[in-house]
Enzyme design. Structure first.
Site, PDB file in Angstrom:
ATOM      1  N   ARG A 257      -1.859  -2.049  -6.430  1.00  0.00           N
ATOM      2  CA  ARG A 257      -1.169  -2.159  -5.148  1.00  0.00           C
ATOM      3  C   ARG A 257      -2.110  -1.911  -3.971  1.00  0.00           C
ATOM      4  O   ARG A 257      -2.028  -2.601  -2.942  1.00  0.00           O
ATOM      5  CB  ARG A 257      -0.004  -1.170  -5.095  1.00  0.00           C
ATOM      6  CG  ARG A 257       0.843  -1.273  -3.829  1.00  0.00           C
ATOM      7  CD  ARG A 257       2.001  -0.286  -3.872  1.00  0.00           C
ATOM      8  NE  ARG A 257       2.864  -0.432  -2.712  1.00  0.00           N
ATOM      9  CZ  ARG A 257       2.667   0.151  -1.539  1.00  0.00           C
ATOM     10  NH1 ARG A 257       1.606   0.945  -1.381  1.00  0.00           N
ATOM     11  NH2 ARG A 257       3.501  -0.035  -0.529  1.00  0.00           N
TER      12      ARG A 257
ATOM     13  N   TYR B 139      -0.103  -1.917 -18.788  1.00  0.00           N
ATOM     14  CA  TYR B 139      -0.888  -3.138 -18.589  1.00  0.00           C
ATOM     15  C   TYR B 139      -2.168  -2.776 -17.846  1.00  0.00           C
ATOM     16  O   TYR B 139      -2.232  -1.771 -17.146  1.00  0.00           O
ATOM     17  CB  TYR B 139      -0.108  -4.218 -17.841  1.00  0.00           C
ATOM     18  CG  TYR B 139       0.513  -3.812 -16.526  1.00  0.00           C
ATOM     19  CD1 TYR B 139      -0.213  -3.837 -15.333  1.00  0.00           C
ATOM     20  CD2 TYR B 139       1.842  -3.419 -16.464  1.00  0.00           C
ATOM     21  CE1 TYR B 139       0.359  -3.483 -14.129  1.00  0.00           C
ATOM     22  CE2 TYR B 139       2.431  -3.056 -15.263  1.00  0.00           C
ATOM     23  CZ  TYR B 139       1.691  -3.098 -14.099  1.00  0.00           C
ATOM     24  OH  TYR B 139       2.269  -2.741 -12.907  1.00  0.00           O
TER      25      TYR B 139
ATOM     26  N   ASP C 173      12.818  -4.403   0.259  1.00  0.00           N
ATOM     27  CA  ASP C 173      13.693  -3.339  -0.223  1.00  0.00           C
ATOM     28  C   ASP C 173      14.687  -2.856   0.830  1.00  0.00           C
ATOM     29  O   ASP C 173      15.734  -2.304   0.482  1.00  0.00           O
ATOM     30  CB  ASP C 173      12.860  -2.147  -0.705  1.00  0.00           C
ATOM     31  CG  ASP C 173      12.278  -2.358  -2.089  1.00  0.00           C
ATOM     32  OD1 ASP C 173      12.652  -3.350  -2.742  1.00  0.00           O
ATOM     33  OD2 ASP C 173      11.453  -1.533  -2.524  1.00  0.00           O
TER      34      ASP C 173
END
Length: 391
Positions: free
Chosen positions: A106, A209, A287
């Site tokens: 991120r 991952y 969001d």
């Protein structure tokens, strides 16, 4: 055009906010971003950018930069918790040509978006807390310390605790889902391949991952729990609590959890999709409009899609109200479907009854062997969607 020369203030320097700021600046908008944090930190760690999100990054001119350090996902592998055995494999190589699925840190994506936004003329103001928004023409903002500001358009990309959403929707209370999640990043000392592994167990699951060229591993672990009080991303927890919760997991899980030195914990809450995404001179994004649970890895992708569609709708219409209505019409049905699909995955991962779990795993494995292409095509509605053409 509607965007050129207009003053736009974006609340929140997250993926959606910066993406929208960049898209608007590229169309001639005079854009500033207010971010309450004093720095853009590495909160959240790993995210999955699926083909629908990568198309937006390509359209913003950032696709190649993001790909440079982000492993390309080969598969999504669903695994039995006890021994790590693969139950079924979603082979992402079977996606249509040009559909690119990446594992991204991120902070790397935020950094790329912020740099590109500044180069496009966006003013990013850190440490600017907004206490209130008053819709209008212009819209007005109340800042910490008593200062005020105005803008032709205010975009609330400030997350689940948005200061703008209650102005449009009124006060709403989130519902605790009965699930909490831990998040951590560790070194990739187990040679984790470029695939998302979902380790499914009774009442809990763990996703892993690789990140940053395979040097690190992102971990997200979800457990069903009766009670929770706080909501957010920044609650530190004891790594031993995470290890205890997943003590019955085998395969590579013990080695990964043994490497965890620090971990964050947050409660998963269900917020309804906003009924109103816009008002006079204001709009919601990401969001703030439609929080989603992390079981389909689409939060960042939906924010990127929103960012592009909002900017494109504003640029296509001189009537701002009509542009914002078009934006909501294009987005609301799609995000509602994504949210429903994400919620549906939770129970599939957490089957408690051993007989039911075994039967479900056998059925998934059989489908994967008999018709692997059908499993991948089942995600065409999500991954093949291209908002850069739609809007």
């Amino acid at each position: 055009m509607s965007v050129s020369g207009r003053a736009v203030t974006v609340l929140g320097a997250g993926i959606g906010g910066l993406g929208c700021a960049l898209a608007l600046a590229r169309r001639g908008g005079r854009v500033r971003v207010f971010e309450q944090s004093r720095e853009i930190a590495e909160v959240g760690a790993g995210i999955q950018i699926s083909p629908n999100g990568m198309r937006v990054l390509d359209a913003l001119g950032l696709g190649d930069e993001v790909r440079a350090g982000a492993p390309r996902a080969r598969a999504v592998s669903l695994r039995n918790h006890a021994d790590g055995r693969e139950v079924v494999r979603l082979d992402l190589a079977r996606l249509a040509p040009g559909q690119d699925y990446r594992f991204v840190h991120r902070a790397d994506l935020i950094g790329a978006l912020a740099t590109a936004a500044r180069e496009a003329g966006v003013e990013i103001r850190l440490g600017r807390r907004v206490h209130g928004v008053e819709p209008g023409r212009p819209a007005r903002l109340r800042l910490a310390g008593g200062a005020t500001a105005e803008a032709d358009l205010v975009i609330g990309a400030d997350g689940v605790h948005s200061v703008l959403r209650p102005v449009l929707e009124g006060p709403q209370k989130a519902r605790f889902t009965g699930q909490v999640a831990w998040r951590a990043v560790i070194d990739n000392d187990i040679d984790h391949p470029p695939e998302a592994r979902v380790h499914m167990g009774p009442g809990r699951h763990l996703v892993s991952y690789p990140l940053r060229g395979g040097a690190a591993i992102n971990l997200v672990a979800v457990e069903e729990r009766a009670a929770w009080t706080a909501e957010g991303w920044d609650h530190a927890d004891d790594p031993d609590a995470l290890r205890a919760a997943f003590a019955g997991f085998g395969g590579r899980v013990p080695a990964m959890l043994g490497a965890v030195e620090s971990v964050g914990l947050w409660g998963l809450h269900r917020h309804p999709v906003a009924g109103r995404w816009h008002g006079a001179g204001v709009a919601l994004l990401g969001d703030a409009a439609h929080p989603t649970l992390p079981f389909l890895a689409q939060g960042a992708n939906m924010a990127l899609e929103d960012a592009w569609v909002l900017a494109a709708c504003l640029d296509a219409r001189d009537d701002t109200d009509a542009a914002l209505a078009r934006y909501q019409a294009l987005r609301r049905k799609r995000v509602a479907r994504v949210i429903a699909a994400a919620e549906g995955n939770a129970w599939k991962y957490h089957l408690r009854n051993p007989l039911i779990r075994r039967s479900a795993h056998l059925a998934m494995g059989l489908l994967g062997r008999v018709s692997p292409g059908r499993m991948v095509r089942g995600f065409d509605w999500l991954y093949a969607h291209d908002v850069t053409r739609e809007a």
